[in-house]
Design a protein around this motif. Sequence first.
Motif, PDB file in Angstrom:
ATOM      1  N   SER A   1      16.970  44.136 -21.841  1.00  0.00           N
ATOM      2  CA  SER A   1      15.943  43.095 -21.894  1.00  0.00           C
ATOM      3  C   SER A   1      14.580  43.776 -21.815  1.00  0.00           C
ATOM      4  O   SER A   1      14.474  44.945 -21.426  1.00  0.00           O
ATOM      5  N   LYS A   2      13.552  43.055 -22.182  1.00  0.00           N
ATOM      6  CA  LYS A   2      12.217  43.655 -22.220  1.00  0.00           C
ATOM      7  C   LYS A   2      11.642  43.917 -20.829  1.00  0.00           C
ATOM      8  O   LYS A   2      10.660  44.635 -20.687  1.00  0.00           O
ATOM      9  N   SER A   3      12.246  43.331 -19.814  1.00  0.00           N
ATOM     10  CA  SER A   3      11.778  43.540 -18.440  1.00  0.00           C
ATOM     11  C   SER A   3      12.465  44.789 -17.871  1.00  0.00           C
ATOM     12  O   SER A   3      13.641  44.747 -17.481  1.00  0.00           O
ATOM     13  N   ILE A   4      11.736  45.905 -17.854  1.00  0.00           N
ATOM     14  CA  ILE A   4      12.276  47.187 -17.407  1.00  0.00           C
ATOM     15  C   ILE A   4      11.777  47.487 -15.988  1.00  0.00           C
ATOM     16  O   ILE A   4      10.619  47.231 -15.654  1.00  0.00           O
ATOM     17  N   SER A   5      12.678  48.062 -15.165  1.00  0.00           N
ATOM     18  CA  SER A   5      12.349  48.320 -13.756  1.00  0.00           C
ATOM     19  C   SER A   5      11.879  49.747 -13.498  1.00  0.00           C
ATOM     20  O   SER A   5      11.544  50.080 -12.351  1.00  0.00           O
ATOM     21  N   VAL A   6      11.865  50.589 -14.528  1.00  0.00           N
ATOM     22  CA  VAL A   6      11.453  51.988 -14.328  1.00  0.00           C
ATOM     23  C   VAL A   6      10.393  52.360 -15.351  1.00  0.00           C
ATOM     24  O   VAL A   6      10.123  51.615 -16.303  1.00  0.00           O
ATOM     25  N   LYS A   7       9.777  53.528 -15.153  1.00  0.00           N
ATOM     26  CA  LYS A   7       8.795  54.020 -16.107  1.00  0.00           C
ATOM     27  C   LYS A   7       9.044  55.499 -16.391  1.00  0.00           C
ATOM     28  O   LYS A   7       9.770  56.184 -15.658  1.00  0.00           O
ATOM     29  N   LYS A   8       8.411  55.980 -17.430  1.00  0.00           N
ATOM     30  CA  LYS A   8       8.597  57.372 -17.844  1.00  0.00           C
ATOM     31  C   LYS A   8       8.187  58.330 -16.726  1.00  0.00           C
ATOM     32  O   LYS A   8       7.211  58.078 -16.015  1.00  0.00           O
ATOM     33  N   ASP A   9       8.963  59.420 -16.591  1.00  0.00           N
ATOM     34  CA  ASP A   9       8.760  60.485 -15.606  1.00  0.00           C
ATOM     35  C   ASP A   9       9.132  60.085 -14.189  1.00  0.00           C
ATOM     36  O   ASP A   9       8.924  60.863 -13.251  1.00  0.00           O
ATOM     37  N   GLN A  10       9.729  58.903 -14.016  1.00  0.00           N
ATOM     38  CA  GLN A  10      10.131  58.460 -12.686  1.00  0.00           C
ATOM     39  C   GLN A  10      11.430  59.150 -12.270  1.00  0.00           C
ATOM     40  O   GLN A  10      12.366  59.283 -13.057  1.00  0.00           O
ATOM     41  N   ILE A  11      11.497  59.617 -11.029  1.00  0.00           N
ATOM     42  CA  ILE A  11      12.718  60.214 -10.473  1.00  0.00           C
ATOM     43  C   ILE A  11      13.541  59.095  -9.851  1.00  0.00           C
ATOM     44  O   ILE A  11      13.035  58.325  -9.029  1.00  0.00           O
ATOM     45  N   ILE A  12      14.813  59.044 -10.231  1.00  0.00           N
ATOM     46  CA  ILE A  12      15.662  57.961  -9.733  1.00  0.00           C
ATOM     47  C   ILE A  12      16.980  58.512  -9.211  1.00  0.00           C
ATOM     48  O   ILE A  12      17.354  59.662  -9.484  1.00  0.00           O
ATOM     49  N   LYS A  13      17.696  57.675  -8.483  1.00  0.00           N
ATOM     50  CA  LYS A  13      18.973  58.045  -7.902  1.00  0.00           C
ATOM     51  C   LYS A  13      20.103  57.272  -8.568  1.00  0.00           C
ATOM     52  O   LYS A  13      19.882  56.254  -9.228  1.00  0.00           O
ATOM     53  N   MET A  14      21.321  57.760  -8.377  1.00  0.00           N
ATOM     54  CA  MET A  14      22.485  57.042  -8.895  1.00  0.00           C
ATOM     55  C   MET A  14      22.519  55.630  -8.308  1.00  0.00           C
ATOM     56  O   MET A  14      22.348  55.447  -7.100  1.00  0.00           O
ATOM     57  N   GLY A  15      22.712  54.663  -9.200  1.00  0.00           N
ATOM     58  CA  GLY A  15      22.813  53.273  -8.765  1.00  0.00           C
ATOM     59  C   GLY A  15      21.506  52.524  -8.765  1.00  0.00           C
ATOM     60  O   GLY A  15      21.501  51.292  -8.561  1.00  0.00           O
ATOM     61  N   ASP A  16      20.375  53.214  -8.993  1.00  0.00           N
ATOM     62  CA  ASP A  16      19.094  52.513  -9.091  1.00  0.00           C
ATOM     63  C   ASP A  16      19.088  51.618 -10.326  1.00  0.00           C
ATOM     64  O   ASP A  16      19.511  52.030 -11.420  1.00  0.00           O
ATOM     65  N   VAL A  17      18.593  50.385 -10.182  1.00  0.00           N
ATOM     66  CA  VAL A  17      18.533  49.452 -11.309  1.00  0.00           C
ATOM     67  C   VAL A  17      17.387  49.855 -12.228  1.00  0.00           C
ATOM     68  O   VAL A  17      16.254  50.070 -11.781  1.00  0.00           O
ATOM     69  N   ILE A  18      17.690  49.942 -13.517  1.00  0.00           N
ATOM     70  CA  ILE A  18      16.663  50.336 -14.490  1.00  0.00           C
ATOM     71  C   ILE A  18      16.232  49.171 -15.372  1.00  0.00           C
ATOM     72  O   ILE A  18      15.198  49.233 -16.043  1.00  0.00           O
ATOM     73  N   GLY A  19      17.026  48.108 -15.385  1.00  0.00           N
ATOM     74  CA  GLY A  19      16.712  46.942 -16.217  1.00  0.00           C
ATOM     75  C   GLY A  19      17.892  46.000 -16.264  1.00  0.00           C
ATOM     76  O   GLY A  19      18.807  46.092 -15.432  1.00  0.00           O
ATOM     77  N   GLY A  20      17.912  45.111 -17.251  1.00  0.00           N
ATOM     78  CA  GLY A  20      19.002  44.151 -17.384  1.00  0.00           C
ATOM     79  C   GLY A  20      19.521  44.112 -18.811  1.00  0.00           C
ATOM     80  O   GLY A  20      18.836  44.524 -19.762  1.00  0.00           O
TER      81      GLY A  20
END
Length: 253
Positions: free
Chosen positions: A199-218
């Motif tokens: 979907s167009k609603s994204i929860s992350v941005k470029k260059d962001q460090i994330i962990k396993m299981g972090d929500v990135i969108g829908g």
Amino acid sequence: MNNKNSGKKNSKLFISKGFYISLVASIIAVGIASYLAINKSMDHISKVEENNNNKQITIDEWVNKGLNDVDNSQSGVEYSSSSSSSSSKVAKEGNKSDKPVSENTSSESKATTNGVKIVFAMPINGDIINNFSSGELIKSKTLGDWRTHDGIDIKSKMGTPVKSIGDGKVIDVTENSMWGTSVIIEHTGGFTSYYNGLSKSISVKKDQIIKMGDVIGGVGDTAEIEISEESHLHFALKKDKDWVDPMKYLTKP
């Protein structure tokens, strides 16, 4: 007076004869010396030729002996040849199991880096409605043509949260006319994960460090290339820039 003249003539004749005798003797001496020198030279030449012949015979015998030694088999020495090596190789290969390599999701098929197992989690829970085609052409329901399917389609409802399969860094968030809204995450071990049709609603941005299981969108319906399919997430995985079957690396809950 006559006696004196006669004595002078006899003296001259004696001297002349003595000169010629000496000359002849010298010539004979020179001839003998030359003859002896020539004979000595001929003897030397004959000896050299004889020695050379003996050497040639010795060399020929050595060569022939070497050739005979090669032809003759020796006890206690293993014979090796290209044909025997090939036969041995075939025999070894024949001992290999003919069973195909399993493509299940057991722990043996998981990725490792420096001996450490890399475990990826499923991005969402759901049935796989389209598998990785492994380079084979399959017919697209949306486009009606034949093409490879370089990922898996996981059935899910619109808006279902999509999670990162592992620790990593978001290297891109894109809007593509074919694959819609996508997030690309880089992981350790040379892996890169692709989440398409979000979907167009994204929860992350470029260059962001994330962990396993972090929500990135829908889950969304932005992937026009697969719009005729039922609602799903198109997930793809690369290993060292090559598409791989995600199900070899994902661990189901």
